[in-house]
Design a protein around this motif. Structure first.
Motif, PDB file in Angstrom:
ATOM      1  N   PHE A  78       0.833  -1.213   0.000  1.00 35.52           N
ATOM      2  CA  PHE A  78       0.000   0.000   0.000  1.00 35.52           C
ATOM      3  C   PHE A  78       0.867   1.262   0.000  1.00 35.52           C
ATOM      4  O   PHE A  78       0.516   2.261  -0.638  1.00 35.52           O
ATOM      5  CB  PHE A  78      -0.942  -0.003   1.199  1.00 35.52           C
ATOM      6  N   ALA A  79       1.991   1.226   0.694  1.00 36.20           N
ATOM      7  CA  ALA A  79       2.871   2.397   0.731  1.00 36.20           C
ATOM      8  C   ALA A  79       3.437   2.694  -0.653  1.00 36.20           C
ATOM      9  O   ALA A  79       3.494   3.849  -1.089  1.00 36.20           O
ATOM     10  CB  ALA A  79       4.004   2.163   1.731  1.00 36.20           C
ATOM     11  N   VAL A  80       3.860   1.652  -1.369  1.00 36.39           N
ATOM     12  CA  VAL A  80       4.417   1.840  -2.708  1.00 36.39           C
ATOM     13  C   VAL A  80       3.354   2.395  -3.654  1.00 36.39           C
ATOM     14  O   VAL A  80       3.603   3.344  -4.415  1.00 36.39           O
ATOM     15  CB  VAL A  80       4.981   0.507  -3.239  1.00 36.39           C
ATOM     16  N   LEU A  81       2.158   1.821  -3.623  1.00 36.88           N
ATOM     17  CA  LEU A  81       1.100   2.276  -4.534  1.00 36.88           C
ATOM     18  C   LEU A  81       0.677   3.709  -4.201  1.00 36.88           C
ATOM     19  O   LEU A  81       0.420   4.521  -5.107  1.00 36.88           O
ATOM     20  CB  LEU A  81      -0.097   1.329  -4.454  1.00 36.88           C
ATOM     21  N   PHE A  82       0.585   4.028  -2.912  1.00 40.70           N
ATOM     22  CA  PHE A  82       0.235   5.395  -2.517  1.00 40.70           C
ATOM     23  C   PHE A  82       1.316   6.367  -2.957  1.00 40.70           C
ATOM     24  O   PHE A  82       1.010   7.465  -3.461  1.00 40.70           O
ATOM     25  CB  PHE A  82       0.043   5.456  -0.999  1.00 40.70           C
ATOM     26  N   ALA A  83       2.579   5.997  -2.777  1.00 40.20           N
ATOM     27  CA  ALA A  83       3.676   6.872  -3.191  1.00 40.20           C
ATOM     28  C   ALA A  83       3.645   7.089  -4.698  1.00 40.20           C
ATOM     29  O   ALA A  83       3.853   8.209  -5.186  1.00 40.20           O
ATOM     30  CB  ALA A  83       5.011   6.277  -2.759  1.00 40.20           C
ATOM     31  N   MET A  84       3.385   6.036  -5.467  1.00 41.48           N
ATOM     32  CA  MET A  84       3.334   6.173  -6.918  1.00 41.48           C
ATOM     33  C   MET A  84       2.211   7.112  -7.333  1.00 41.48           C
ATOM     34  O   MET A  84       2.394   8.005  -8.169  1.00 41.48           O
ATOM     35  CB  MET A  84       3.150   4.795  -7.558  1.00 41.48           C
ATOM     36  N   GLY A  85       1.016   6.936  -6.735  1.00 35.67           N
ATOM     37  CA  GLY A  85      -0.100   7.799  -7.091  1.00 35.67           C
ATOM     38  C   GLY A  85       0.156   9.252  -6.704  1.00 35.67           C
ATOM     39  O   GLY A  85      -0.064  10.168  -7.505  1.00 35.67           O
ATOM     40  N   GLY A  86       0.644   9.474  -5.471  1.00 36.17           N
ATOM     41  CA  GLY A  86       0.881  10.841  -5.021  1.00 36.17           C
ATOM     42  C   GLY A  86       1.965  11.545  -5.812  1.00 36.17           C
ATOM     43  O   GLY A  86       1.799  12.709  -6.222  1.00 36.17           O
ATOM     44  N   LEU A  87       3.082  10.882  -6.056  1.00 33.65           N
ATOM     45  CA  LEU A  87       4.174  11.511  -6.806  1.00 33.65           C
ATOM     46  C   LEU A  87       3.802  11.728  -8.265  1.00 33.65           C
ATOM     47  O   LEU A  87       4.276  12.681  -8.897  1.00 33.65           O
ATOM     48  CB  LEU A  87       5.435  10.656  -6.692  1.00 33.65           C
ATOM     49  N   SER A  88       2.958  10.856  -8.822  1.00 32.85           N
ATOM     50  CA  SER A  88       2.501  11.063 -10.198  1.00 32.85           C
ATOM     51  C   SER A  88       1.679  12.346 -10.297  1.00 32.85           C
ATOM     52  O   SER A  88       1.844  13.138 -11.234  1.00 32.85           O
ATOM     53  CB  SER A  88       1.671   9.866 -10.661  1.00 32.85           C
ATOM     54  N   VAL A  89       0.794  12.564  -9.338  1.00 31.13           N
ATOM     55  CA  VAL A  89      -0.012  13.790  -9.342  1.00 31.13           C
ATOM     56  C   VAL A  89       0.891  15.012  -9.229  1.00 31.13           C
ATOM     57  O   VAL A  89       0.729  15.999  -9.966  1.00 31.13           O
ATOM     58  CB  VAL A  89      -1.027  13.756  -8.180  1.00 31.13           C
ATOM     59  N   VAL A  90       1.889  14.946  -8.335  1.00 32.19           N
ATOM     60  CA  VAL A  90       2.814  16.077  -8.165  1.00 32.19           C
ATOM     61  C   VAL A  90       3.580  16.338  -9.448  1.00 32.19           C
ATOM     62  O   VAL A  90       3.716  17.499  -9.891  1.00 32.19           O
ATOM     63  CB  VAL A  90       3.776  15.793  -6.990  1.00 32.19           C
ATOM     64  N   ALA A  91       4.102  15.277 -10.071  1.00 33.81           N
ATOM     65  CA  ALA A  91       4.918  15.447 -11.283  1.00 33.81           C
ATOM     66  C   ALA A  91       4.110  16.072 -12.412  1.00 33.81           C
ATOM     67  O   ALA A  91       4.570  17.003 -13.085  1.00 33.81           O
ATOM     68  CB  ALA A  91       5.490  14.093 -11.711  1.00 33.81           C
ATOM     69  N   PHE A  92       2.893  15.580 -12.627  1.00 33.83           N
ATOM     70  CA  PHE A  92       2.086  16.122 -13.721  1.00 33.83           C
ATOM     71  C   PHE A  92       1.514  17.499 -13.363  1.00 33.83           C
ATOM     72  O   PHE A  92       1.381  18.361 -14.237  1.00 33.83           O
ATOM     73  CB  PHE A  92       0.956  15.148 -14.066  1.00 33.83           C
ATOM     74  N   ARG A  93       1.197  17.697 -12.091  1.00 35.12           N
ATOM     75  CA  ARG A  93       0.606  18.977 -11.694  1.00 35.12           C
ATOM     76  C   ARG A  93       1.631  20.111 -11.809  1.00 35.12           C
ATOM     77  O   ARG A  93       1.297  21.219 -12.252  1.00 35.12           O
ATOM     78  CB  ARG A  93       0.100  18.878 -10.234  1.00 35.12           C
ATOM     79  N   LEU A  94       2.883  19.842 -11.434  1.00 37.64           N
ATOM     80  CA  LEU A  94       3.930  20.866 -11.484  1.00 37.64           C
ATOM     81  C   LEU A  94       4.730  20.813 -12.782  1.00 37.64           C
ATOM     82  O   LEU A  94       5.699  21.556 -12.923  1.00 37.64           O
ATOM     83  CB  LEU A  94       4.870  20.692 -10.286  1.00 37.64           C
ATOM     84  N   GLU A  95       4.323  19.913 -13.718  1.00 30.52           N
ATOM     85  CA  GLU A  95       4.985  19.773 -15.014  1.00 30.52           C
ATOM     86  C   GLU A  95       6.476  19.488 -14.847  1.00 30.52           C
ATOM     87  O   GLU A  95       7.326  20.056 -15.528  1.00 30.52           O
ATOM     88  CB  GLU A  95       4.757  21.020 -15.880  1.00 30.52           C
ATOM     89  N   LEU A  96       6.800  18.587 -13.931  1.00 29.77           N
ATOM     90  CA  LEU A  96       8.177  18.165 -13.697  1.00 29.77           C
ATOM     91  C   LEU A  96       8.454  16.893 -14.485  1.00 29.77           C
ATOM     92  O   LEU A  96       7.534  16.142 -14.834  1.00 29.77           O
ATOM     93  CB  LEU A  96       8.394  17.898 -12.200  1.00 29.77           C
ATOM     94  N   PRO A  97       9.730  16.605 -14.770  1.00 29.97           N
ATOM     95  CA  PRO A  97      10.062  15.357 -15.479  1.00 29.97           C
ATOM     96  C   PRO A  97       9.581  14.158 -14.677  1.00 29.97           C
ATOM     97  O   PRO A  97       9.997  13.988 -13.520  1.00 29.97           O
ATOM     98  CB  PRO A  97      11.596  15.396 -15.574  1.00 29.97           C
ATOM     99  N   PRO A  98       8.702  13.322 -15.226  1.00 26.16           N
ATOM    100  CA  PRO A  98       8.157  12.205 -14.443  1.00 26.16           C
ATOM    101  C   PRO A  98       9.227  11.263 -13.917  1.00 26.16           C
ATOM    102  O   PRO A  98       9.102  10.735 -12.812  1.00 26.16           O
ATOM    103  CB  PRO A  98       7.237  11.496 -15.448  1.00 26.16           C
ATOM    104  N   ALA A  99      10.262  11.032 -14.707  1.00 29.17           N
ATOM    105  CA  ALA A  99      11.289  10.068 -14.290  1.00 29.17           C
ATOM    106  C   ALA A  99      11.969  10.487 -12.994  1.00 29.17           C
ATOM    107  O   ALA A  99      12.438   9.650 -12.226  1.00 29.17           O
ATOM    108  CB  ALA A  99      12.333   9.906 -15.390  1.00 29.17           C
ATOM    109  N   LEU A 100      12.020  11.794 -12.717  1.00 30.10           N
ATOM    110  CA  LEU A 100      12.688  12.287 -11.520  1.00 30.10           C
ATOM    111  C   LEU A 100      12.070  11.710 -10.251  1.00 30.10           C
ATOM    112  O   LEU A 100      12.765  11.401  -9.293  1.00 30.10           O
ATOM    113  CB  LEU A 100      12.604  13.824 -11.496  1.00 30.10           C
ATOM    114  N   PHE A 101      10.737  11.537 -10.249  1.00 29.10           N
ATOM    115  CA  PHE A 101      10.042  11.035  -9.075  1.00 29.10           C
ATOM    116  C   PHE A 101       9.676   9.555  -9.184  1.00 29.10           C
ATOM    117  O   PHE A 101       9.698   8.823  -8.200  1.00 29.10           O
ATOM    118  CB  PHE A 101       8.741  11.831  -8.841  1.00 29.10           C
ATOM    119  N   LEU A 102       9.315   9.146 -10.413  1.00 26.28           N
ATOM    120  CA  LEU A 102       8.649   7.852 -10.558  1.00 26.28           C
ATOM    121  C   LEU A 102       9.603   6.680 -10.656  1.00 26.28           C
ATOM    122  O   LEU A 102       9.306   5.591 -10.166  1.00 26.28           O
ATOM    123  CB  LEU A 102       7.741   7.889 -11.796  1.00 26.28           C
TER     124      LEU A 102
END
Length: 710
Positions: free
Chosen positions: A192-216
């Motif tokens: 659950f921690a991994v899936l939550f982290a993936m979902g939360g960081l994906s929203v941050v990356a796309f919302r702030l228009e950051l390179p997805p690979a940096l977080f994901l």
């Protein structure tokens, strides 16, 4: 019976229809509501549901899956205002897509793919994720272009990307679930921690228009290394869901590309697919390295156990007092085999008390207590007494489990520093006369290999105790040893039906050198063996017990039949009473539908084909008998088997007669097996073969094993 069968088939088809229709409906509605992106769904989870369903079911049931696709697709499309021609085109596209993908993958993989294997993953990607969705994309994209008045190449690319990602993110976890779901269950909070982290960081990356690979990518690496391929695939599903949701809300990292919005979304899908595939390949590589290390460790442990069994057999063969037996057991099993403590107990003549005849490894605080050191009453509640009362092994993997089962006696386990305990019965004629208890100070998996080793040690101890206790009574000794060495009936193994007939030449003593084995191996494989030690009496049974136990241990190591016989030949030279033995070995691998076999001077097994009733001899393996030849080599045969095929293995007592050559005997067996209808009750069929071809009085032991596959 036919009416019941028809009702079962109808019920199964209805159940399959529901299992496909419900997730297809949910995924379709989710796609329309959340991932519309202007021209219809861009991330299509149902594509993964349908192709996985086809890969996991028989081809004859595929029409049921297609029916579910058509019914739900038309219903959803009509609900969202799509006309009949367009809806029919979508239904056709979504039916053709899994049909082509699943057909290609099953043909290339010769059955359902195992995505843990790199080749099967590549075939799954090529067939189910690329070619199937491409075919569906051509149909669906052209229908979409005509309906929405969009440029058809973009529509095809959009459909193809959405379905391809759906296959990878939904179909892959479904296919991996049967192999790797236990990883998620054992690490539920981390999952659950991994899936939550993936979902939360994906929203941050796309919302702030950051390179997805940096977080994901770090999260993907975490999932791949800790949760294996199924963790990477599930993270990919969260990423795909989040990326498409954010794109639908207007957030994308590919907006600078000179493409329309659907094209940008298709490129985003391709990026997601590449990230997930790299993570899955990383998981494959990491799992492969971990497996290799574990295999090497397991091989070292198994070789140490084999050496212990050989040494223990040698020492016990010359032990005729309980003191000699105790010294041999404590010296070998504790010092060389990894257990920290053991006790061996025998039931007294009144069957009221379990008295220890061997004890070692326990601290003084335990051995000095009269209520434990002198033995225990059979009415007490403990692993040892339960084993004797039930005549079945007791396996306790943790202290907490022992406390739950035996609260009144858990103090002895705690005082001795034990963590895992196994109690194994010592039996005579199916009746428990004692127990072997092994204890470890560290928690143990107590897997098949460890339990097979414990069983082999218990068999040897039982033989030695019988020699010491009943040496003057040869007949009683014979009955006890025969019962200890050979089970009265084969173990139940999933995927095969086993029947056995064993008839000794000496009907009074009942003691001979023939044996059989049927053992479930890891990964669904099955080990089958038939052997014949030259001679009769106690020495033959001792050799039989050692060869049978060593063969089981080597089979659990994963050795193929030819290599197993080569190792067993060395073992026989060092650990037997100087005689030789013949042996036939076979290993069934249901994943490939093949039976591998090898022979050490043994008569060839027979295979009855269910489709034609034809019986063939498996003559593709050769090698010398076990024992007399140093560094012997053995060839290995391989044959495909199908559901309903029957394998018949036997010892030479079935085919050898005075005045009759062996070829004539094998021909008679082959003729009788040809007359079977394929539905026989195998134990009765084996007994009938023995009674027909080798009626008493007989000069040699006879053992017949029949195995029906599927």
């Amino acid at each position: 019976m036919s009416g019941q069968s028809a009702r079962y088939r109808i019920g199964y088809a209805a159940s399959l229809f529901g299992w496909v229709a419900v997730p297809y409906l949910a995924g379709s509605v989710l796609s329309w509501e959340t991932f519309g992106a202007g021209i219809g769904p861009a991330f299509f989870p149902p594509a993964g549901v349908t192709v996985a369903a086809m890969l996991l079911t028989r081809r004859a049931l595929w029409p049921v899956i297609v029916a579910a696709v058509v019914v739900i697709e038309l219903a959803v499309d009509f609900h969202y205002g799509t006309g009949l021609p367009t809806a029919a085109g979508y239904a056709l596209a979504n039916s053709v897509e899994p049909l082509i993908g699943a057909s290609l993958v099953r043909a290339w993989c010769k059955g359902p793919p195992d995505l843990r294997e790199r080749n099967d993953l590549a075939r799954f990607v090529a067939g189910a994720m690329v070619l199937g969705p491409l075919a569906g994309g051509v149909i669906g994209g052209l229908v979409t272009a005509a309906h929405e008045h969009t440029w058809w190449p973009i529509a095809i690319l959009h459909w193809w990307a959405g379905s391809g990602v759906g296959v990878l993110m939904v179909g892959a976890p479904i296919l991996l679930w049967r192999f790797q779901s236990q990883i998620l269950r054992s690490r539920i909070f981390e999952t659950f921690a991994v899936l939550f982290a993936m979902g939360g960081l994906s929203v941050v990356a796309f919302r702030l228009e950051l390179p997805p690979a940096l977080f994901l990518l770090p999260v993907m690496a975490w999932a791949a290394l800790r949760l294996d391929m199924i963790g990477a695939a599930l993270c990919g599903g969260v990423l795909a869901f989040t990326a498409n949701l954010m794109a639908n809300l207007g957030y994308t990292t590919f907006e600078n590309l000179d493409l329309r919005a659907p094209g940008q979304l298709a490129v985003a899908q391709a990026f997601i697919a590449v990230v997930v595939l790299v993570a899955m390949l990383t998981a494959q590589e990491a799992a492969g390295r971990v497996t290799a290390v574990r295999q090497r460790q397991a091989e070292r442990r198994e070789r140490a156990r084999l050496e212990t069994l050989a040494n223990l057999g040698r020492l016990l063969s010359g032990a005729f007092t309980q003191k000699q037996i105790s010294d041999a057991i404590v010296g070998q099993v504790i010092n060389d085999a990894g257990a920290q403590a053991l006790t061996v107990g025998l039931v007294n003549d009144e069957r009221t008390r379990l008295e220890w005849v061997a004890m070692g490894g326990y601290p003084d605080v335990v051995t000095e207590q009269d209520q434990f050191a002198g033995g225990v009453m059979l009415t007490d509640s403990s692993a040892a007494t339960d084993t004797v009362r039930t005549g079945k092994p007791v396996v306790v993997r943790t202290v907490a489990e022992y406390r739950r089962r035996y609260p009144d006696n858990a103090k002895w386990l705690v005082a001795s520093g034990g963590a895992s305990v196994v109690g194994w019965p010592l039996t005579v004629g199916g009746k428990a006369i004692g127990v072997l208890v092994l204890a470890w100070s560290e928690p143990q998996p107590l897997d098949t290999a460890q339990l097979a080793y414990t069983s082999a040690v218990a068999t040897m101890i039982g033989q030695a105790l019988v020699r010491a206790r009943m040496y003057a009574d040869e007949h009683a000794r014979a009955a006890v040893l025969q019962a200890a060495v050979l089970p009265s009936s084969p173990a139940i193994i999933a995927g095969v039906n086993v029947g056995v007939s064993y008839e000794p030449a000496d009907t009074v003593q009942g003691l001979g050198g023939d044996w059989y084995d049927a053992l479930e191996l890891p990964h669904g494989r099955t080990y089958l063996a038939v052997g014949d030690v030259v001679g009769h009496g106690l020495p033959a049974v001792e050799d039989m017990a050692q060869l049978r136990s060593a063969g089981r241990a080597m089979a659990l190591q994963g050795l193929p039949p030819a290599q197993l016989l080569a190792e067993l030949n060395t073992f026989a030279r060092l650990a037997s009473n100087g005689k030789f033995a013949t042996m036939g070995v076979a290993v069934l691998d249901p994943s490939s539908g093949t039976l591998s076999y090898a022979s050490a001077g043994h008569p060839p097994p027979l295979l009855r084909r269910s489709s034609t009733g034809m019986v063939i001899r498996l003559t593709g393996a050769h090698g010398p008998v076990l024992g007399p030849v140093d560094r012997a080599s053995y060839s290995e045969g391989r044959v495909e088997v199908r559901d309903g095929d029957i394998l018949v293995m036997y010892t030479d007592g079935l085919i050898e007669r005075r005045g009759q050559d062996i070829e004539s005997g094998m021909t008679r067996v082959q003729k009788l097996v040809t007359q079977w209808n394929g539905e026989e009750f195998l134990p009765s069929a084996c007994r009938l073969l023995t009674q027909t071809l080798a009626p008493p009085p007989r000069d040699d032991d006879v053992c017949v094993v029949a195995v029906r596959f599927g």
